[in-house]
Design an enzyme around this catalytic site. Structure first.
Site, PDB file in Angstrom:
ATOM      1  N   PRO A   2       0.832  -1.210   0.000  1.00  0.00           N
ATOM      2  CA  PRO A   2       0.000   0.000   0.000  1.00  0.00           C
ATOM      3  C   PRO A   2       0.862   1.254   0.000  1.00  0.00           C
ATOM      4  O   PRO A   2       1.892   1.306   0.647  1.00  0.00           O
ATOM      5  CB  PRO A   2      -0.783  -0.084   1.312  1.00  0.00           C
ATOM      6  CG  PRO A   2      -0.424  -1.358   1.950  1.00  0.00           C
ATOM      7  CD  PRO A   2       0.714  -1.980   1.222  1.00  0.00           C
ATOM      8  N   GLU A   3       0.442   2.245  -0.754  1.00  0.00           N
ATOM      9  CA  GLU A   3       1.121   3.530  -0.749  1.00  0.00           C
ATOM     10  C   GLU A   3       0.215   4.529  -0.044  1.00  0.00           C
ATOM     11  O   GLU A   3      -0.831   4.178   0.475  1.00  0.00           O
ATOM     12  CB  GLU A   3       1.447   3.939  -2.184  1.00  0.00           C
ATOM     13  CG  GLU A   3       2.396   2.917  -2.832  1.00  0.00           C
ATOM     14  CD  GLU A   3       3.058   3.419  -4.098  1.00  0.00           C
ATOM     15  OE1 GLU A   3       3.010   4.632  -4.362  1.00  0.00           O
ATOM     16  OE2 GLU A   3       3.631   2.591  -4.815  1.00  0.00           O
ATOM     17  N   ARG A 112       1.626 -11.990   4.725  1.00  0.00           N
ATOM     18  CA  ARG A 112       3.081 -11.981   4.588  1.00  0.00           C
ATOM     19  C   ARG A 112       3.802 -11.724   5.916  1.00  0.00           C
ATOM     20  O   ARG A 112       5.030 -11.750   5.958  1.00  0.00           O
ATOM     21  CB  ARG A 112       3.507 -10.916   3.563  1.00  0.00           C
ATOM     22  CG  ARG A 112       2.861 -11.070   2.186  1.00  0.00           C
ATOM     23  CD  ARG A 112       3.559 -12.110   1.338  1.00  0.00           C
ATOM     24  NE  ARG A 112       4.936 -11.724   1.059  1.00  0.00           N
ATOM     25  CZ  ARG A 112       5.314 -10.983   0.018  1.00  0.00           C
ATOM     26  NH1 ARG A 112       4.425 -10.524  -0.822  1.00  0.00           N
ATOM     27  NH2 ARG A 112       6.580 -10.705  -0.173  1.00  0.00           N
TER      28      ARG A 112
END
Ligand SMILES: [Zn+2]
Length: 276
Positions: A2-3, A112
């Site tokens: 995500p940015e 993750r």
């Protein structure tokens, strides 16, 4: 990963859903989620706290609590929140559960395992390791063309690498750095210090426009509370990328083929004709 726009949208969605809710209990199921505390301390600090608001600084989500503490969350690669009724089964990679006073659970799942949570005193929030070295927010008054110019002037790295450095500009990742450079018609591989001052305002505006557009685009989508990021993340905005992930496709401006070059361990996408 995500940015800034995605994190902003997750923070806004959380703000809508959990502000004014009380955390009856909290549970961290994976100790590594908490670099600074034990699951016991985590549970103790959150128990009974009322959520006052949810915001963001850089890519960190900030949950402000009424006990003068702030819960900092970084989603990293794959962290996501789900807002589930009590009877709903937990997702497979559940790492933390917040039991709310309306019998819903806010669940943090992370396939993750790079997500991070920590709880800090509100008064010391901006002095924490995660936040203190962050550059000005792109939508803040401090982020001016003059700021951008003075920052670029001191960097011997390429423009692309410099823009990705969160201590220089906050919130640009690989996608939006590529999009901003395309929008400004700037070659990503120019050494930042050698970038002409005359061209800085256009790059500055491109950064603000690209980030703003993606937030506006995402904020018009409905938030699915059972999938707080999935309603837009990695989905809808992709259709608006002009160069990112478009190797070999025609440039929307000039029809030259978009190129990809591995650079600084990442792929850089650009139009060789528009971005000289
Ligand atoms: Zn082009």
């Amino acid at each position: 990963m995500p940015e800034l726009p995605e994190v902003e949208l997750v923070a806004r969605a959380l703000d809508k859903i959990i502000t004014n809710r009380r955390i009856v209990a909290a549970e961290a199921l994976r100790a590594k989620l908490l670099p600074d505390s034990s699951p016991e301390e985590f549970a103790l600090k959150l128990r009974g706290a009322l959520v006052q608001s949810v915001g963001r600084r850089g890519k960190h989500i900030l949950v402000h609590l009424d006990n003068a503490q702030v819960l900092i969350v970084h989603l990293r690669m794959s962290g996501r929140f789900l807002y589930l009724p009590q009877e709903a089964p937990l997702p497979k990679f559940t790492h933390a559960i917040f039991y709310l006073d309306n019998d819903y659970r806010l669940v943090f799942s992370d396939q993750r395992h790079f997500g991070m949570m920590k709880i800090v005193d509100a008064v010391a929030l901006h002095e924490t390791k995660e936040l203190r070295s962050l550059a000005p927010e792109p939508f803040s008054e401090e982020f001016t063309p003059a700021y951008l110019h003075s920052m670029l002037r001191r960097s011997r790295r390429t423009l692309k690498e410099t823009l990705l450095d969160q201590t220089k500009v906050t919130g640009l990742g690989n996608i939006y750095a590529a999009e901003s450079l395309f929008r400004a018609r700037v070659n990503p591989f120019i050494i930042a210090a050698e970038f002409s001052k005359r061209r800085v305002p256009r790059l500055h505006q491109a950064i603000i426009d690209v980030l703003g557009e993606s937030i506006r685009h995402g904020s018009t989508l409905n938030v699915d509370p059972e999938n707080i990021d999935g309603s837009y993340y990695g989905g809808e905005y992709e259709g608006h990328w002009r160069v990112y992930d478009r190797e070999g496709e025609p440039c929307p401006q000039c029809k030259s083929l978009i190129r990809r070059i591995a650079h600084g361990g990442r792929s850089t996408y650009f139009c060789p004709r528009c971005q000289r």
